[in-house]
Design a protein around this motif. Structure first.
Motif, PDB file in Angstrom:
ATOM      1  N   GLU A  33      37.652  35.914  29.618  1.00  0.00           N
ATOM      2  CA  GLU A  33      38.083  36.292  30.961  1.00  0.00           C
ATOM      3  C   GLU A  33      38.342  37.791  30.996  1.00  0.00           C
ATOM      4  O   GLU A  33      39.081  38.321  30.172  1.00  0.00           O
ATOM      5  N   TYR A  34      37.743  38.480  31.934  1.00  0.00           N
ATOM      6  CA  TYR A  34      38.035  39.887  32.163  1.00  0.00           C
ATOM      7  C   TYR A  34      38.704  40.002  33.528  1.00  0.00           C
ATOM      8  O   TYR A  34      38.057  39.846  34.564  1.00  0.00           O
ATOM      9  N   SER A  35      39.994  40.245  33.524  1.00  0.00           N
ATOM     10  CA  SER A  35      40.740  40.430  34.769  1.00  0.00           C
ATOM     11  C   SER A  35      41.945  41.310  34.462  1.00  0.00           C
ATOM     12  O   SER A  35      42.426  41.363  33.326  1.00  0.00           O
ATOM     13  N   VAL A  36      42.451  41.997  35.477  1.00  0.00           N
ATOM     14  CA  VAL A  36      43.605  42.854  35.236  1.00  0.00           C
ATOM     15  C   VAL A  36      44.839  42.017  34.916  1.00  0.00           C
ATOM     16  O   VAL A  36      45.718  42.458  34.161  1.00  0.00           O
ATOM     17  N   ARG A  37      44.911  40.824  35.441  1.00  0.00           N
ATOM     18  CA  ARG A  37      46.050  39.966  35.122  1.00  0.00           C
ATOM     19  C   ARG A  37      45.979  39.513  33.661  1.00  0.00           C
ATOM     20  O   ARG A  37      47.006  39.411  32.981  1.00  0.00           O
ATOM     21  N   ARG A  38      44.787  39.255  33.168  1.00  0.00           N
ATOM     22  CA  ARG A  38      44.619  38.920  31.757  1.00  0.00           C
ATOM     23  C   ARG A  38      45.000  40.112  30.878  1.00  0.00           C
ATOM     24  O   ARG A  38      45.673  39.952  29.841  1.00  0.00           O
ATOM     25  N   PHE A  39      44.576  41.325  31.293  1.00  0.00           N
ATOM     26  CA  PHE A  39      44.918  42.522  30.514  1.00  0.00           C
ATOM     27  C   PHE A  39      46.431  42.693  30.443  1.00  0.00           C
ATOM     28  O   PHE A  39      46.967  43.141  29.421  1.00  0.00           O
ATOM     29  N   ALA A  40      47.132  42.338  31.518  1.00  0.00           N
ATOM     30  CA  ALA A  40      48.593  42.389  31.491  1.00  0.00           C
ATOM     31  C   ALA A  40      49.149  41.430  30.441  1.00  0.00           C
ATOM     32  O   ALA A  40      50.086  41.761  29.700  1.00  0.00           O
ATOM     33  N   GLY A  41      48.567  40.238  30.355  1.00  0.00           N
ATOM     34  CA  GLY A  41      48.984  39.294  29.321  1.00  0.00           C
ATOM     35  C   GLY A  41      48.725  39.821  27.924  1.00  0.00           C
ATOM     36  O   GLY A  41      49.508  39.559  26.985  1.00  0.00           O
ATOM     37  N   ASP A  42      47.634  40.577  27.747  1.00  0.00           N
ATOM     38  CA  ASP A  42      47.343  41.173  26.443  1.00  0.00           C
ATOM     39  C   ASP A  42      48.412  42.195  26.056  1.00  0.00           C
ATOM     40  O   ASP A  42      48.766  42.320  24.875  1.00  0.00           O
ATOM     41  N   VAL A  43      48.925  42.933  27.045  1.00  0.00           N
ATOM     42  CA  VAL A  43      50.018  43.870  26.762  1.00  0.00           C
ATOM     43  C   VAL A  43      51.243  43.113  26.257  1.00  0.00           C
ATOM     44  O   VAL A  43      51.917  43.546  25.305  1.00  0.00           O
ATOM     45  N   SER A  69      45.078  54.460  37.478  1.00  0.00           N
ATOM     46  CA  SER A  69      43.795  53.919  37.907  1.00  0.00           C
ATOM     47  C   SER A  69      43.800  52.394  37.696  1.00  0.00           C
ATOM     48  O   SER A  69      44.733  51.725  38.123  1.00  0.00           O
ATOM     49  N   MET A  70      42.811  51.812  37.005  1.00  0.00           N
ATOM     50  CA  MET A  70      42.864  50.374  36.765  1.00  0.00           C
ATOM     51  C   MET A  70      44.118  50.004  35.983  1.00  0.00           C
ATOM     52  O   MET A  70      44.676  48.904  36.151  1.00  0.00           O
ATOM     53  N   GLY A  71      44.588  50.903  35.125  1.00  0.00           N
ATOM     54  CA  GLY A  71      45.823  50.637  34.392  1.00  0.00           C
ATOM     55  C   GLY A  71      47.013  50.442  35.297  1.00  0.00           C
ATOM     56  O   GLY A  71      47.956  49.719  34.973  1.00  0.00           O
ATOM     57  N   GLY A  72      46.989  51.078  36.478  1.00  0.00           N
ATOM     58  CA  GLY A  72      48.041  50.846  37.453  1.00  0.00           C
ATOM     59  C   GLY A  72      47.987  49.445  38.038  1.00  0.00           C
ATOM     60  O   GLY A  72      49.013  48.862  38.388  1.00  0.00           O
ATOM     61  N   LYS A  73      46.789  48.901  38.126  1.00  0.00           N
ATOM     62  CA  LYS A  73      46.642  47.516  38.586  1.00  0.00           C
ATOM     63  C   LYS A  73      47.174  46.553  37.528  1.00  0.00           C
ATOM     64  O   LYS A  73      47.862  45.577  37.847  1.00  0.00           O
ATOM     65  N   VAL A  74      46.856  46.839  36.266  1.00  0.00           N
ATOM     66  CA  VAL A  74      47.400  46.026  35.170  1.00  0.00           C
ATOM     67  C   VAL A  74      48.925  46.093  35.184  1.00  0.00           C
ATOM     68  O   VAL A  74      49.618  45.067  35.039  1.00  0.00           O
ATOM     69  N   ALA A  75      49.456  47.290  35.389  1.00  0.00           N
ATOM     70  CA  ALA A  75      50.909  47.473  35.391  1.00  0.00           C
ATOM     71  C   ALA A  75      51.574  46.692  36.516  1.00  0.00           C
ATOM     72  O   ALA A  75      52.681  46.159  36.352  1.00  0.00           O
ATOM     73  N   ARG A 131      30.524  45.274  32.818  1.00  0.00           N
ATOM     74  CA  ARG A 131      30.512  44.493  34.053  1.00  0.00           C
ATOM     75  C   ARG A 131      31.813  43.726  34.226  1.00  0.00           C
ATOM     76  O   ARG A 131      32.317  43.579  35.346  1.00  0.00           O
ATOM     77  N   GLY A 132      32.366  43.233  33.117  1.00  0.00           N
ATOM     78  CA  GLY A 132      33.631  42.520  33.190  1.00  0.00           C
ATOM     79  C   GLY A 132      34.760  43.405  33.684  1.00  0.00           C
ATOM     80  O   GLY A 132      35.604  42.976  34.492  1.00  0.00           O
ATOM     81  N   HIS A 133      34.787  44.650  33.221  1.00  0.00           N
ATOM     82  CA  HIS A 133      35.815  45.584  33.686  1.00  0.00           C
ATOM     83  C   HIS A 133      35.641  45.896  35.164  1.00  0.00           C
ATOM     84  O   HIS A 133      36.636  46.002  35.898  1.00  0.00           O
ATOM     85  N   LEU A 134      34.407  46.051  35.604  1.00  0.00           N
ATOM     86  CA  LEU A 134      34.165  46.316  37.021  1.00  0.00           C
ATOM     87  C   LEU A 134      34.654  45.154  37.872  1.00  0.00           C
ATOM     88  O   LEU A 134      35.322  45.347  38.900  1.00  0.00           O
ATOM     89  N   ARG A 135      34.352  43.935  37.450  1.00  0.00           N
ATOM     90  CA  ARG A 135      34.832  42.753  38.186  1.00  0.00           C
ATOM     91  C   ARG A 135      36.348  42.683  38.171  1.00  0.00           C
ATOM     92  O   ARG A 135      36.975  42.329  39.179  1.00  0.00           O
ATOM     93  N   ALA A 136      36.932  43.017  37.035  1.00  0.00           N
ATOM     94  CA  ALA A 136      38.384  42.953  36.909  1.00  0.00           C
ATOM     95  C   ALA A 136      39.060  43.900  37.896  1.00  0.00           C
ATOM     96  O   ALA A 136      39.976  43.513  38.635  1.00  0.00           O
ATOM     97  N   ASN A 171      37.723  45.428  40.584  1.00  0.00           N
ATOM     98  CA  ASN A 171      37.383  45.108  41.971  1.00  0.00           C
ATOM     99  C   ASN A 171      38.059  43.835  42.460  1.00  0.00           C
ATOM    100  O   ASN A 171      38.276  43.656  43.661  1.00  0.00           O
ATOM    101  N   GLY A 172      38.387  42.932  41.539  1.00  0.00           N
ATOM    102  CA  GLY A 172      39.007  41.665  41.920  1.00  0.00           C
ATOM    103  C   GLY A 172      40.506  41.729  42.088  1.00  0.00           C
ATOM    104  O   GLY A 172      41.140  40.737  42.484  1.00  0.00           O
ATOM    105  N   HIS A 173      41.090  42.882  41.816  1.00  0.00           N
ATOM    106  CA  HIS A 173      42.543  43.027  41.930  1.00  0.00           C
ATOM    107  C   HIS A 173      43.000  42.942  43.377  1.00  0.00           C
ATOM    108  O   HIS A 173      42.421  43.575  44.267  1.00  0.00           O
ATOM    109  N   ASP A 174      44.060  42.179  43.619  1.00  0.00           N
ATOM    110  CA  ASP A 174      44.667  42.094  44.949  1.00  0.00           C
ATOM    111  C   ASP A 174      46.124  41.665  44.774  1.00  0.00           C
ATOM    112  O   ASP A 174      46.412  40.485  44.562  1.00  0.00           O
ATOM    113  N   SER A 175      47.028  42.621  44.852  1.00  0.00           N
ATOM    114  CA  SER A 175      48.450  42.336  44.623  1.00  0.00           C
ATOM    115  C   SER A 175      49.283  42.410  45.898  1.00  0.00           C
ATOM    116  O   SER A 175      50.510  42.275  45.849  1.00  0.00           O
TER     117      SER A 175
END
Length: 263
Positions: A67-77, A95-101, A181-186, A188-192
């Motif tokens: 799974e490539y998603s910013v919410r998953r990346f948050a779990g990895d942190v 940038s995308m790191g702000g979405k993960v945050a 491509r997974g990072h791009l989807r991650a 672009n798929g962010h919506d908080s």
């Protein structure tokens, strides 16, 4: 080498520097921890800093079926903090790191001290995107011309002339296509938008006034959704404000973190 094992058994590379209250630094889309190289010392002088290579980048695993998603990346942190035995840390994502945050603060409020969000967005229907012309220019077949477009989005021409590179903010060239491509989807798929009122961490939002990669009005939209968030613009800065206006940006962030110590 230091790796944390995530819930799906993927290995995520991280580095720790300095001493003091822990601070996680989160880089942009398709980038490694080298995103922070030019400014890392500012934070490691005061904090125990944690940087990482996202899944699919750098020295971390690059599975095709993950799974490539910013919410998953948050779990990895969180997996990294658990590996280090850190109960709570400040988080600074750009940038995308702000979405993960944002997802760290929403999903794991007890693990986040102060929250700093730079050059980022709420995503979804309420987030402002780069113009179609910029998107097409970045996707052009000529890689050198696309790189030059990205450099221009990151930095002003004056700063580039004085700082000829190399730059750590232009993406990880070693990424396989599926991970890119997974990072791009991650990202672009962010919506908080609908959940940001759940953020309890003291929050600072930063943005360069001349950023057209993530249009500057995203900052006010984002800060307006987070209770009591502070907003700081860096006049004339583009997407990589933290490098081009390092002195001001680092000082503002460090002062905010000092004003909101971990409890």
């Amino acid at each position: 080498m230091p790796f944390a094992t995530c819930t799906d058994q993927a290995k995520i590379y991280y580095e720790v520097r300095g001493a003091g209250e822990p601070l996680v630094l989160l880089s942009g889309q398709a980038n490694t921890h080298h995103w922070w190289d030019r400014v890392h010392a500012d934070f490691a002088a005061v904090h125990q800093t944690i940087v990482l290579d996202y899944l699919g980048t750098g020295q971390s695993d690059k599975p095709a079926d993950a799974e490539y998603s910013v919410r998953r990346f948050a779990g990895d942190v969180i997996s990294i903090l658990d590996e280090l035995g850190i109960a709570r840390a400040h988080v600074y994502g750009t940038s995308m790191g702000g979405k993960v945050a944002q997802w760290l603060a929403v999903d794991h409020p007890d693990r986040v001290g102060a929250l700093v969000l730079g050059c980022t967005s709420v995503g979804g229907a309420h987030g402002l995107q780069a113009s179609p012309e910029i998107t097409r220019a970045l996707a052009q077949a000529d890689p050198e011309r696309a790189r030059q477009v990205l450099v221009d989005l990151m930095y002003s021409p004056e700063w580039v002339r004085a700082n000829p590179g190399p730059y750590g903010t232009l993406g990880d060239p070693s990424m396989p296509v599926h991970a890119r491509r997974g990072h791009l989807r991650a990202s672009n798929g962010h919506d908080s938008w609908a959940v940001l009122d759940r953020v309890t961490a003291p929050t600072l939002v930063l943005h360069g006034t001349d950023d057209v990669f993530s249009p500057a009005d995203n900052a006010a939209i984002l800060a307006g959704q987070i209770p009591d968030a502070e907003l700081h613009y860096l006049d004339g800065a583009r997407h990589a404000y933290f490098e081009e206006q390092r002195e001001e940006a680092s000082a503002v962030v460090l002062r905010f973190l000092a004003d909101h110590p971990l409890r």
